[in-house]
Design a protein around this motif. Structure first.
Motif, PDB file in Angstrom:
ATOM      1  N   GLU A   1       0.433  -0.815   0.265  1.00 57.33           N
ATOM      2  CA  GLU A   1       0.415  -0.046   0.037  1.00 57.33           C
ATOM      3  C   GLU A   1       0.913   1.558  -0.020  1.00 57.33           C
ATOM      4  O   GLU A   1       0.380   2.298  -0.929  1.00 57.33           O
ATOM      5  N   LEU A   2       1.944   1.715   0.876  1.00 60.56           N
ATOM      6  CA  LEU A   2       2.702   1.949   1.384  1.00 60.56           C
ATOM      7  C   LEU A   2       3.476   2.540  -0.804  1.00 60.56           C
ATOM      8  O   LEU A   2       3.964   4.291  -1.114  1.00 60.56           O
ATOM      9  N   THR A   3       3.601   1.769  -1.677  1.00 59.68           N
ATOM     10  CA  THR A   3       3.927   1.534  -2.395  1.00 59.68           C
ATOM     11  C   THR A   3       3.500   3.099  -3.488  1.00 59.68           C
ATOM     12  O   THR A   3       4.277   3.842  -4.296  1.00 59.68           O
ATOM     13  N   VAL A   4       2.351   3.164  -3.641  1.00 62.91           N
ATOM     14  CA  VAL A   4       1.213   4.061  -4.198  1.00 62.91           C
ATOM     15  C   VAL A   4       2.165   5.482  -3.620  1.00 62.91           C
ATOM     16  O   VAL A   4       1.764   6.714  -4.706  1.00 62.91           O
ATOM     17  N   ASN A   5       1.851   5.552  -2.992  1.00 62.20           N
ATOM     18  CA  ASN A   5       2.127   7.161  -1.807  1.00 62.20           C
ATOM     19  C   ASN A   5       4.317   7.169  -2.505  1.00 62.20           C
ATOM     20  O   ASN A   5       4.576   8.540  -2.551  1.00 62.20           O
ATOM     21  N   SER A   6       4.714   6.048  -2.582  1.00 62.77           N
ATOM     22  CA  SER A   6       6.260   6.279  -2.930  1.00 62.77           C
ATOM     23  C   SER A   6       6.167   5.997  -4.758  1.00 62.77           C
ATOM     24  O   SER A   6       7.358   7.166  -5.445  1.00 62.77           O
ATOM     25  N   LEU A   7       6.351   4.792  -4.923  1.00 66.98           N
ATOM     26  CA  LEU A   7       7.155   4.266  -6.006  1.00 66.98           C
ATOM     27  C   LEU A   7       5.659   4.873  -7.008  1.00 66.98           C
ATOM     28  O   LEU A   7       6.471   5.901  -8.321  1.00 66.98           O
ATOM     29  N   ALA A   8       4.800   5.013  -7.044  1.00 69.65           N
ATOM     30  CA  ALA A   8       3.421   5.537  -7.956  1.00 69.65           C
ATOM     31  C   ALA A   8       3.811   7.295  -8.152  1.00 69.65           C
ATOM     32  O   ALA A   8       2.560   7.873  -9.342  1.00 69.65           O
TER      33      ALA A   8
END
Length: 319
Positions: free
Chosen positions: A206-213
């Motif tokens: 879920e945190l990749t939405v804030n970072s990678l995306a």
């Protein structure tokens, strides 16, 4: 280490030491525990961990995100209760905190008022923001967010008041004890798969939405913003990685231009429409999508070719 938390603009947040220590220790203990106790594991344990990963993910994507933050569709009470149970199993911040922070994020995306401003780097936007106290801009922005819909709902009010108990039960106790009770899994192995592997995998996905995306991908709808279409993020979050589209059309229940096979969030919402638990799905029209893409997109092809004379400006309601 403290200096590493400073951003390029010189804005610095004080470290929230209880969160910093808890998050760090949780990961260290998790690696140690799983190295020693994750295997051998029974096949039921592996399947159940996957089910819990999907269920907890739907609680975040279909519940906290698309339903309660963006009101992209409407849900009857049985579905709301199911989504609250699933969201509890994700083990994140309370629903109230999640909705408030995400509404701030959309209104002030990647500015100093964004709780996980991607301009401050991958570490900050991924998990560092959870280890720091909010700066003054974020605090002020939070006071301006309308949360009356969450505050006025008696079920959500009760849920938020007792959220820590629900999280403890549905994220840790019940998932762990299920394997021990039903198929006799060793308790240390059950803890490894539910409290560490499943929980941390879903958490970081879920945190990749804030970072990678917000760092990697293409931008067919709005090239002027940081959010991008990222297939890796879309895969591990079961449909939340089409982020350039989502920031362009946050009201769309799919959180994506089209229904991707791995967009489980959309699949489940459509299932609940069929059984009568969900309705009023909001969706961007092809005319809206193409109009925006042609004006400020990066030129990446979109999926709805139209006659340029045929334009409508309002989102449609389906379901």
């Amino acid at each position: 280490m403290i200096r590493a938390f400073e951003n390029s603009l010189g804005i610095r947040n004080d470290i929230k030491w209880n969160n910093f220590i808890l998050i760090t220790l949780y990961h260290i203990i998790g690696v140690y525990w799983c190295y020693h106790y994750a295997f051998p594991a029974k096949w039921q344990t592996l399947i159940f961990a996957a089910i819990m990963y999907i269920g907890s993910g739907f609680g975040v994507t279909g519940g906290a995100h698309r339903l309660w933050t963006h009101r992209a569709y409407k849900a009857k009470r049985p579905l709301q209760l199911f989504l609250l149970m699933c969201f509890s199993s994700a083990g994140q911040n309370s629903l109230y905190q999640w909705v408030r922070d995400h509404r701030i994020h959309h209104k002030y995306s990647d500015t100093d008022a964004d709780p996980h401003n991607a301009n401050r780097g991958l570490f900050f936007s991924h998990i560092g923001w959870l280890m720091l106290k909010k700066n003054d801009q974020v605090k002020q922005a939070g006071k301006l967010i309308d949360m009356s819909d969450i505050e006025s709902d008696p079920v959500l009010k009760f849920y938020n008041k007792h959220f820590n108990y629900f999280k403890l039960i549905f994220c840790y106790i019940l998932p762990t004890m299920t394997g021990i009770w039903l198929w006799g899994e060793n308790w240390k192995c059950a803890v490894a798969w539910q409290c560490f592997i499943r929980y941390l995998s879903a958490f970081h996905s879920e945190l990749t939405v804030n970072s990678l995306a917000h760092a990697f991908g293409y931008k067919p709808y709005n090239k002027t913003i940081m959010p991008a279409e990222n297939r890796f993020v879309a895969t591990c979050t079961l449909g939340e990685g089409w982020h350039n589209y989502h920031h362009a059309f946050p009201f769309d229940y799919k959180a994506a231009e089209h229904f991707d096979f791995l967009n489980f969030g959309t699949f489940f919402i459509r299932f609940f429409v069929r059984i009568g638990w969900a309705y009023g799905l909001r969706e961007a029209t092809p005319e809206m999508i193409n109009s925006l893409a042609e004006r400020i997109g990066d030129g990446t092809p979109v999926h709805f070719p139209l006659d340029p004379k045929d334009r409508r400006t309002n989102d449609r309601i389906v379901g």
